[in-house]
Design an enzyme around this catalytic site. Structure first.
Site, PDB file in Angstrom:
ATOM      1  N   CYS A  23       0.812  -1.226   0.000  1.00 29.17           N
ATOM      2  CA  CYS A  23       0.000   0.000   0.000  1.00 29.17           C
ATOM      3  C   CYS A  23       0.840   1.268   0.000  1.00 29.17           C
ATOM      4  O   CYS A  23       0.325   2.350  -0.283  1.00 29.17           O
ATOM      5  CB  CYS A  23      -0.952  -0.002   1.189  1.00 29.17           C
ATOM      6  SG  CYS A  23      -1.995  -1.451   1.219  1.00 29.17           S
TER       7      CYS A  23
ATOM      8  N   HIS B   6      -3.327   6.848   2.643  1.00 32.23           N
ATOM      9  CA  HIS B   6      -3.771   5.532   2.200  1.00 32.23           C
ATOM     10  C   HIS B   6      -5.168   5.261   2.759  1.00 32.23           C
ATOM     11  O   HIS B   6      -5.436   5.504   3.937  1.00 32.23           O
ATOM     12  CB  HIS B   6      -2.780   4.465   2.668  1.00 32.23           C
ATOM     13  CG  HIS B   6      -3.251   3.084   2.347  1.00 32.23           C
ATOM     14  ND1 HIS B   6      -3.726   2.754   1.102  1.00 32.23           N
ATOM     15  CD2 HIS B   6      -3.365   1.962   3.115  1.00 32.23           C
ATOM     16  CE1 HIS B   6      -4.092   1.485   1.110  1.00 32.23           C
ATOM     17  NE2 HIS B   6      -3.885   0.984   2.317  1.00 32.23           N
TER      18      HIS B   6
ATOM     19  N   ASN C  41     -10.277  -0.443   0.146  1.00 33.04           N
ATOM     20  CA  ASN C  41      -8.819  -0.331   0.193  1.00 33.04           C
ATOM     21  C   ASN C  41      -8.256  -0.898  -1.116  1.00 33.04           C
ATOM     22  O   ASN C  41      -8.300  -2.098  -1.345  1.00 33.04           O
ATOM     23  CB  ASN C  41      -8.296  -1.117   1.405  1.00 33.04           C
ATOM     24  CG  ASN C  41      -6.783  -1.125   1.515  1.00 33.04           C
ATOM     25  OD1 ASN C  41      -6.081  -0.716   0.595  1.00 33.04           O
ATOM     26  ND2 ASN C  41      -6.278  -1.611   2.632  1.00 33.04           N
TER      27      ASN C  41
HETATM   28  N1  ACO Z   1     -18.084  -8.684   9.803  1.00 35.76           N
HETATM   29  C1  ACO Z   1     -18.508  -8.915  11.048  1.00 35.76           C
HETATM   30  N2  ACO Z   1     -17.690  -9.202  12.075  1.00 35.76           N
HETATM   31  C2  ACO Z   1     -16.362  -9.256  11.800  1.00 35.76           C
HETATM   32  C3  ACO Z   1     -15.845  -9.025  10.505  1.00 35.76           C
HETATM   33  C4  ACO Z   1     -16.779  -8.749   9.492  1.00 35.76           C
HETATM   34  N3  ACO Z   1     -16.396  -8.498   8.222  1.00 35.76           N
HETATM   35  N4  ACO Z   1     -14.509  -9.150  10.551  1.00 35.76           N
HETATM   36  C5  ACO Z   1     -14.170  -9.426  11.821  1.00 35.76           C
HETATM   37  N5  ACO Z   1     -15.302  -9.508  12.586  1.00 35.76           N
HETATM   38  C6  ACO Z   1     -15.421  -9.791  14.001  1.00 35.76           C
HETATM   39  C7  ACO Z   1     -14.216 -10.511  14.550  1.00 35.76           C
HETATM   40  O1  ACO Z   1     -14.336 -11.907  14.362  1.00 35.76           O
HETATM   41  C8  ACO Z   1     -14.268 -10.115  16.010  1.00 35.76           C
HETATM   42  O2  ACO Z   1     -15.236 -10.939  16.657  1.00 35.76           O
HETATM   43  P1  ACO Z   1     -14.969 -11.455  18.151  1.00 35.76           P
HETATM   44  O3  ACO Z   1     -14.899 -10.213  18.994  1.00 35.76           O
HETATM   45  O4  ACO Z   1     -16.164 -12.302  18.421  1.00 35.76           O
HETATM   46  O5  ACO Z   1     -13.675 -12.185  18.101  1.00 35.76           O
HETATM   47  C9  ACO Z   1     -14.829  -8.691  15.976  1.00 35.76           C
HETATM   48  O6  ACO Z   1     -15.465  -8.552  14.707  1.00 35.76           O
HETATM   49  C10 ACO Z   1     -13.778  -7.615  16.129  1.00 35.76           C
HETATM   50  O7  ACO Z   1     -12.702  -7.929  15.253  1.00 35.76           O
HETATM   51  P2  ACO Z   1     -11.420  -7.029  15.182  1.00 35.76           P
HETATM   52  O8  ACO Z   1     -10.439  -7.640  14.227  1.00 35.76           O
HETATM   53  O9  ACO Z   1     -10.951  -6.679  16.573  1.00 35.76           O
HETATM   54  O10 ACO Z   1     -12.026  -5.703  14.521  1.00 35.76           O
HETATM   55  P3  ACO Z   1     -11.342  -4.316  14.354  1.00 35.76           P
HETATM   56  O11 ACO Z   1     -12.200  -3.279  14.909  1.00 35.76           O
HETATM   57  O12 ACO Z   1      -9.875  -4.346  14.734  1.00 35.76           O
HETATM   58  O13 ACO Z   1     -11.374  -4.123  12.757  1.00 35.76           O
HETATM   59  C11 ACO Z   1     -10.000  -4.262  10.791  1.00 35.76           C
HETATM   60  C12 ACO Z   1     -10.697  -5.045  11.905  1.00 35.76           C
HETATM   61  C13 ACO Z   1     -11.058  -3.491  10.030  1.00 35.76           C
HETATM   62  C14 ACO Z   1      -9.327  -5.270   9.865  1.00 35.76           C
HETATM   63  C15 ACO Z   1      -8.974  -3.290  11.405  1.00 35.76           C
HETATM   64  O14 ACO Z   1      -8.152  -3.976  12.310  1.00 35.76           O
HETATM   65  C16 ACO Z   1      -8.117  -2.649  10.361  1.00 35.76           C
HETATM   66  O15 ACO Z   1      -8.565  -1.828   9.577  1.00 35.76           O
HETATM   67  N6  ACO Z   1      -6.800  -2.945  10.366  1.00 35.76           N
HETATM   68  C17 ACO Z   1      -5.878  -2.331   9.418  1.00 35.76           C
HETATM   69  C18 ACO Z   1      -5.916  -3.036   8.117  1.00 35.76           C
HETATM   70  C19 ACO Z   1      -5.096  -2.271   7.127  1.00 35.76           C
HETATM   71  O16 ACO Z   1      -4.946  -1.077   7.250  1.00 35.76           O
HETATM   72  N7  ACO Z   1      -4.527  -2.864   6.114  1.00 35.76           N
HETATM   73  C20 ACO Z   1      -3.730  -2.000   5.222  1.00 35.76           C
HETATM   74  C21 ACO Z   1      -2.712  -2.638   4.594  1.00 35.76           C
HETATM   75  S1  ACO Z   1      -3.347  -3.597   3.314  1.00 35.76           S
HETATM   76  C22 ACO Z   1      -2.037  -3.965   2.238  1.00 35.76           C
HETATM   77  O17 ACO Z   1      -0.909  -3.573   2.427  1.00 35.76           O
HETATM   78  C23 ACO Z   1      -2.375  -4.894   1.091  1.00 35.76           C
END
Ligand code: ACO
Length: 324
Positions: A111, A251, A281
């Site tokens: 990214c 990003h 993204n």
């Molecule tokens: N729908 C519903 N529930 C979900 C989903 C979904 N799509 N995905 C995860 N959950 C659930 C999880 O299982 C978890 O459930 P649990 O509490 O029962 O275990 C709960 O939601 C919370 O999950 P978290 O992973 O803690 O959610 P978070 O608020 O951290 O959001 C996310 C996850 C969106 C992935 C976030 O961590 C994020 O944006 N991280 C950065 C990702 C990023 O920036 N990537 C960029 C680089 S990409 C590249 O280089 C190719």
């Protein structure tokens, strides 16, 4: 000598996949995706390829800059999702656009790739080797996403953004400062095997399928800690303060990450435009796609001070300060 961007272009696949449509195939909800990420829809390639999207974005960038394909001296494509190992995407773009006089190669820094490519163009042009470059971010991530994994498949989208960059010796204009960094020790948190390499054991990278695997919370923490520091350093290099910047083009991974970075810099969120609501993204395409949207809608005025910043797999990160 530095570079300025004199044209932008963007390309998105025709098919749009909304959160509501995703609800039918994975255990997720529109409300969860919007609240946790800010994403409402993404474009998904069907007949389009990374190279065809990149070429379309390049043609538009050239037209915006008022230049011909034959004028181009360098083509740099940042991508992580090429369908082809050989030839590189940049050479396919050269073939599709008719930029016959250019040298062409790819850069993979996930990214942050577009910023790494822009810095590379800057180095070539500042040293006098070339006078201009097409710099592109292009992805078809939908083909390396596991559509059964709700923790990743809701995040990513396909598309391409391109800029035409050229030598600039106008006092105070163009790129004023740039910074890149990498932390390969933490590469395991965001990984994807090459499609042909699924049989071999690898100590650090255990997943054997050719899909993206991400520890979302580690990437999140990395972004909100590293990016404000990186932006502060690049602002210092440019002799500017965070409040001097008109627009922060970051990003487009997660609206909460953007909000957190704005807060840490002490800058109003109004100065952080975003388009992840309708494109998701798009990895290396995210920054040039947003830049193109803002440019074409007249939201970037000549002389505006901009910060571009990205982070991603590798882990990689970067930022630059430019005067439009
Ligand atoms: N729908 C519903 N529930 C979900 C989903 C979904 N799509 N995905 C995860 N959950 C659930 C999880 O299982 C978890 O459930 P649990 O509490 O029962 O275990 C709960 O939601 C919370 O999950 P978290 O992973 O803690 O959610 P978070 O608020 O951290 O959001 C996310 C996850 C969106 C992935 C976030 O961590 C994020 O944006 N991280 C950065 C990702 C990023 O920036 N990537 C960029 C680089 S990409 C590249 O280089 C190719």
């Amino acid at each position: 000598m530095t570079i300025r961007i004199s044209g932008t272009g963007g390309a998105l696949p025709d098919k749009i996949l909304t959160n509501s449509e995703l609800e039918k195939t994975v255990d997720t909800s529109d409300a969860w995706i919007r609240e946790r990420t800010g994403i409402g829809a993404r474009h998904i390639a069907q007949n389009e390829t990374v190279a065809s999207l990149a070429a379309e974005a390049c043609r538009k960038a050239l037209s915006d800059a008022g230049r011909n394909a034959e004028d181009v001296e360098l083509i740099l494509v940042a991508s992580t999702s090429s369908e082809m190992l050989l030839p590189c995407i940049a050479c396919q773009v050269q073939s599709e656009t008719g930029a016959v006089n250019a040298a062409a190669f790819d850069i993979n820094a996930a990214c942050a790739g577009f910023l790494f490519a822009l810095q590379t163009a800057n180095a070539y042009i500042a040293s006098g080797i070339y006078r201009n470059a097409l710099v592109v971010g292009a992805e078809v991530l939908s083909r390396i996403v596991d559509w059964k994994d709700r923790s990743t498949c809701v995040l990513f989208g396909d598309g391409a953004g391109a800029v035409f960059a050229e030598a600039c010796d106008e006092e105070g204009m163009g790129i004023r400062a740039m910074l890149q960094g990498s932390d390969g020790r933490r590469g395991v948190v965001l990984q994807c095997r090459a499609g042909h390499y699924t049989e071999t054991d690898h100590e650090l990278f255990p997943y054997k399928d050719p899909f993206i695997h991400m520890d979302g919370s580690e990437v999140y923490k990395f972004a909100v800690r590293t990016i404000p520091e990186c932006i502060e350093q690049v602002l210092e290099q440019a002799g500017l303060k965070a409040c001097d910047i008109d627009l922060y083009i970051l990003h487009q991974a997660n609206i909460r990450i953007i909000g957190s970075i704005a807060k840490r810099l002490g800058v109003d969120e109004d100065r952080f435009p975003h388009n992840l609501e309708h494109v998701g993204n798009t990895s290396s395409a995210a920054i040039p796609l947003l830049l193109d949207e803002l440019n074409k809608s007249g939201k970037i005025k000549r002389g505006a001070k901009l910060v571009l910043s990205g982070f991603g797999a590798g882990l990689t990160y970067g930022a630059c300060v430019m005067r439009w």
